[in-house]
Write a protein that holds these residues in place. Structure first.
Motif, mmCIF file in Angstrom:
data_model
loop_
_atom_site.group_PDB
_atom_site.id
_atom_site.type_symbol
_atom_site.label_atom_id
_atom_site.label_comp_id
_atom_site.label_asym_id
_atom_site.label_seq_id
_atom_site.Cartn_x
_atom_site.Cartn_y
_atom_site.Cartn_z
ATOM 1 N N ASN A 254 0.607 -1.498 -0.067
ATOM 2 C CA ASN A 254 0.370 -0.369 0.110
ATOM 3 C C ASN A 254 0.744 1.448 0.217
ATOM 4 O OD1 ASN A 254 -2.188 -1.982 0.391
ATOM 5 N ND2 ASN A 254 -2.486 -1.457 2.402
ATOM 6 N N LEU A 255 1.756 1.398 0.367
ATOM 7 C CA LEU A 255 3.282 2.478 0.288
ATOM 8 C C LEU A 255 2.920 3.518 -0.810
ATOM 9 C CD1 LEU A 255 6.208 0.748 2.324
ATOM 10 C CD2 LEU A 255 4.592 3.043 3.095
ATOM 11 N N LYS A 256 3.337 2.932 -2.307
ATOM 12 C CA LYS A 256 2.681 3.866 -3.174
ATOM 13 C C LYS A 256 1.305 4.330 -3.121
ATOM 14 C CE LYS A 256 3.744 3.740 -8.438
ATOM 15 N NZ LYS A 256 3.054 2.832 -9.446
ATOM 16 N N GLU A 257 0.357 4.071 -2.683
ATOM 17 C CA GLU A 257 -0.671 4.804 -2.623
ATOM 18 C C GLU A 257 -0.841 5.644 -1.999
ATOM 19 O OE1 GLU A 257 -3.839 6.221 -4.723
ATOM 20 O OE2 GLU A 257 -2.589 5.609 -5.025
ATOM 21 N N TYR A 258 -0.223 4.882 -0.482
ATOM 22 C CA TYR A 258 -0.294 6.034 0.326
ATOM 23 C C TYR A 258 0.617 7.439 0.762
ATOM 24 C CZ TYR A 258 -0.252 6.315 5.744
ATOM 25 O OH TYR A 258 -0.061 7.456 6.853
ATOM 26 N N LEU A 265 -2.431 15.547 -0.031
ATOM 27 C CA LEU A 265 -2.988 16.400 0.529
ATOM 28 C C LEU A 265 -1.390 17.668 0.662
ATOM 29 C CD1 LEU A 265 -4.102 13.891 3.102
ATOM 30 C CD2 LEU A 265 -5.260 15.045 1.518
ATOM 31 N N HIS A 266 0.075 17.604 0.759
ATOM 32 C CA HIS A 266 0.144 18.378 1.441
ATOM 33 C C HIS A 266 0.896 19.098 0.218
ATOM 34 C CE1 HIS A 266 4.820 20.426 1.216
ATOM 35 N NE2 HIS A 266 4.362 20.384 2.849
ATOM 36 N N VAL A 269 -2.426 21.555 0.762
ATOM 37 C CA VAL A 269 -2.453 22.590 2.127
ATOM 38 C C VAL A 269 -1.509 24.269 0.943
ATOM 39 C CG1 VAL A 269 -1.832 22.865 4.513
ATOM 40 C CG2 VAL A 269 -2.831 20.832 3.951
ATOM 41 N N ARG A 270 -0.112 23.772 0.332
ATOM 42 C CA ARG A 270 0.514 24.512 0.123
ATOM 43 C C ARG A 270 0.214 25.048 -0.459
ATOM 44 N NH1 ARG A 270 6.369 22.774 -2.162
ATOM 45 N NH2 ARG A 270 6.726 25.523 -1.213
ATOM 46 N N THR A 271 -1.002 24.990 -1.596
ATOM 47 C CA THR A 271 -1.702 26.202 -2.169
ATOM 48 C C THR A 271 -2.422 27.153 -1.809
ATOM 49 O OG1 THR A 271 -1.307 24.236 -3.992
ATOM 50 C CG2 THR A 271 -3.423 26.546 -4.302
ATOM 51 N N ILE A 272 -3.687 26.517 -0.550
ATOM 52 C CA ILE A 272 -4.251 26.923 0.414
ATOM 53 C C ILE A 272 -3.310 28.152 1.002
ATOM 54 C CG2 ILE A 272 -6.206 27.030 2.006
ATOM 55 C CD1 ILE A 272 -6.473 24.023 1.274
#
Length: 273
Positions: A254-258, A265-266, A269-272
């Motif tokens: 599951n690591l790749k998708e995680y 997500l990060h 957040v940076r865009t906002i």
């Protein structure tokens, strides 16, 4: 499935068509294990994963950014040069770390992987320099970094030069962090010594594979130092997650998708902000 003393049960891949799992004792084809991300198809034991295989499992496309390492022997340790040559032949690796830049789907990322098969993934001068260069490259190109650590700690054959890499890598991580870029640390089995005491533990998000052995020193040394009995399994990923050292434990498949989800997500957040 729970594995007792898993740190002693992970094995290196010999150059043969089949291997015997040290947990279930069954013989499996190496090709089958490679296709399953180095997980035993019978009992789900995690085998040690070569650095290049790890990179291929995470990145859809990539370019290696590591420099070709020279044979380095700063303190003229007996037979060290010869052992490095022999290690390269045995493992098909040039050193204990490999870095690449590439894509997970539509996200570009730098991935740095320690190779547990090369001198137990120990951190010598080249390893520290390469990890530092990776963070500098990521900062200059405004990219997140994912580091997969797997190490027995400092490389004793390089003495104090090996220990100096703790400070060097920490400084590089800090500069990357000051640029407000994401750093994900994934600790795999085992992550110990100077690696866990430096760059592996100072990420924005710290995750681990299941059942990984994580810690600075061995249980016997710790017990002799603090003169107290230690909790059972206190250096397992599961114990450390329960006590707040890890943010999550993620199965290898599951690591790749995680990781992709965390990067997205990060980025949002940076865009906002």
């Amino acid at each position: 499935m729970k594995f007792e003393n898993i740190g002693s049960k992970l094995l290196s891949f010999a150059k043969s068509s089949t291997i015997t799992c040290s947990h279930c004792k069954k013989e499996v084809k190496k090709s089958a294990v490679e296709k399953s991300n180095y997980i035993c198809p019978n009992c789900n034991l995690y085998f040690k994963m070569p650095a290049v295989s790890r990179i291929k499992s995470i990145l859809d496309s990539y370019d290696v950014i590591s420099k070709n390492p020279d044979i380095y022997d700063p303190i003229n340790f007996p037979n060290y040069k010869e052992k490095q040559v022999d290690m390269r032949k045995k493992t098909d690796s040039m050193e204990a770390v490999l870095s690449a830049v590439g894509n997970i789907k539509d996200e570009r990322v730098v991935v740095c992987v320690m190779d547990p098969n090369y001198f137990m993934g120990s951190m010598g001068s080249y390893v520290g320099e390469e990890i530092s260069r990776t963070f500098i490259y990521a900062k200059e190109n405004n990219l997140p970094v994912v580091v997969f650590s797997a190490s027995g700690g400092a490389r004793m054959q390089e003495g104090i030069y090996s220990l100096m890499q703790m400070a060097k890598t920490t400084m590089a991580v800090n500069e990357h962090s000051e640029a407000k870029l994401l750093y994900i640390s994934c600790m795999t089995n085992p992550t110990t010594g100077g690696v866990i005491a430096s760059f592996a533990s100072i990420a924005d998000i710290i995750i681990s594979e299941p059942h990984a052995h994580l810690g600075f020193a061995g249980p016997r040394v710790i017990k002799q130092t603090i003169r107290q009995d230690l909790p059972e399994g206190f250096q397992s990923a599961e114990f450390l997650l329960e006590h707040g050292f890890l943010d999550d434990i993620v199965p290898r498949e599951n690591l790749k998708e995680y990781i992709y989800t965390l990067i997205r997500l990060h980025k949002n957040v940076r865009t906002i902000n």
